[in-house]
Design a protein around this motif. Sequence first.
Motif, mmCIF file in Angstrom:
data_model
loop_
_atom_site.group_PDB
_atom_site.id
_atom_site.type_symbol
_atom_site.label_atom_id
_atom_site.label_comp_id
_atom_site.label_asym_id
_atom_site.label_seq_id
_atom_site.Cartn_x
_atom_site.Cartn_y
_atom_site.Cartn_z
ATOM 1 N N GLY A 30 0.780 -1.227 0.000
ATOM 2 C CA GLY A 30 0.000 0.000 0.000
ATOM 3 C C GLY A 30 0.811 1.275 0.000
ATOM 4 N N ALA A 31 0.078 2.346 -0.199
ATOM 5 C CA ALA A 31 0.664 3.683 -0.324
ATOM 6 C C ALA A 31 1.278 4.158 0.990
ATOM 7 C CB ALA A 31 -0.414 4.664 -0.783
ATOM 8 N N PHE A 32 2.230 5.067 0.869
ATOM 9 C CA PHE A 32 2.904 5.649 2.025
ATOM 10 C C PHE A 32 2.185 6.912 2.476
ATOM 11 C CE2 PHE A 32 7.604 4.098 1.517
ATOM 12 C CZ PHE A 32 7.182 2.793 1.514
ATOM 13 N N SER A 33 2.306 7.197 3.758
ATOM 14 C CA SER A 33 1.813 8.456 4.315
ATOM 15 C C SER A 33 2.790 9.576 3.957
ATOM 16 C CB SER A 33 1.713 8.345 5.838
ATOM 17 O OG SER A 33 3.024 8.239 6.393
ATOM 18 N N ASP A 34 2.389 10.819 4.197
ATOM 19 C CA ASP A 34 3.298 11.950 3.968
ATOM 20 C C ASP A 34 4.593 11.772 4.757
ATOM 21 O OD1 ASP A 34 1.400 13.134 2.323
ATOM 22 O OD2 ASP A 34 0.720 14.572 3.828
ATOM 23 N N THR A 35 4.466 11.329 6.000
ATOM 24 C CA THR A 35 5.642 11.122 6.858
ATOM 25 C C THR A 35 6.554 10.042 6.282
ATOM 26 O OG1 THR A 35 4.382 11.787 8.794
ATOM 27 C CG2 THR A 35 6.397 10.527 9.205
ATOM 28 N N GLU A 36 5.967 8.947 5.805
ATOM 29 C CA GLU A 36 6.771 7.856 5.246
ATOM 30 C C GLU A 36 7.482 8.293 3.958
ATOM 31 O OE1 GLU A 36 4.496 3.776 6.572
ATOM 32 O OE2 GLU A 36 3.451 5.111 5.150
ATOM 33 N N VAL A 37 6.840 9.127 3.157
ATOM 34 C CA VAL A 37 7.493 9.630 1.936
ATOM 35 C C VAL A 37 8.693 10.498 2.317
ATOM 36 C CG1 VAL A 37 7.248 11.032 -0.150
ATOM 37 C CG2 VAL A 37 5.385 9.512 0.541
ATOM 38 N N GLN A 38 8.510 11.380 3.292
ATOM 39 C CA GLN A 38 9.621 12.232 3.728
ATOM 40 C C GLN A 38 10.760 11.395 4.296
ATOM 41 O OE1 GLN A 38 9.932 15.823 3.433
ATOM 42 N NE2 GLN A 38 12.007 15.044 3.721
ATOM 43 N N GLU A 39 10.430 10.362 5.074
ATOM 44 C CA GLU A 39 11.465 9.473 5.621
ATOM 45 C C GLU A 39 12.209 8.751 4.496
ATOM 46 O OE1 GLU A 39 9.138 7.037 8.272
ATOM 47 O OE2 GLU A 39 9.254 8.521 9.901
ATOM 48 N N TRP A 40 11.483 8.342 3.455
ATOM 49 C CA TRP A 40 12.090 7.671 2.293
ATOM 50 C C TRP A 40 13.101 8.605 1.626
ATOM 51 C CZ3 TRP A 40 11.045 2.813 0.020
ATOM 52 C CH2 TRP A 40 11.507 2.622 -1.274
#
Length: 179
Positions: A36-46
């Motif tokens: 599944g898709a990432f949250s805004d926080t997970e995208v920034q962490e990536w």
Amino acid sequence: MILETERLYLREMNQSDLGSLCKILQDEDAMYAYEGAFSDTEVQEWLDRQISRYQKWGFGLWAVVLKETDEMIGQCGLTMQPWKEKEVLEIGYLFQRSHWHRGYAVEAARACKGYAFEVLHADEVCSIIRDTNIASQNVALRNGMHVVDSWTKHYRGVDMPHDRYVVMSGPAGYEDENQ
């Protein structure tokens, strides 16, 4: 710019790429292999993880930019990934769904394979792919790789079988197309 191909160039990602990265990492269909898709926080962490990889190793997942439009359409690059009891050099790739099935992933992955052997002088490079991800498996095969082993990763509360596709340097594996 790190790498250039006929239609693409690869460069380090930076904070201004966050919007383009969201188009990939927040797309349920593009992220099915990640549950599944990432949250805004997970995208920034990536993004932060890639930037820290550039500083640590001099490589990571790079922005894949379409020369024709100067648009970031995906990411492809090299990372050190855990595999069983060791770390392995991996070519990874993720693209915006609107740019699938045009050969961009293969083009970028082949350039990264060349970088692994010619610049990093690696003996082998791999792609670690979930067993249900047929499109990524096809990219690995078209990049001259073959399955050497399997392992089940536990991610986001799910057991995910993965195969490790490998290509070796030298005459039995990678050969520089320019020779």
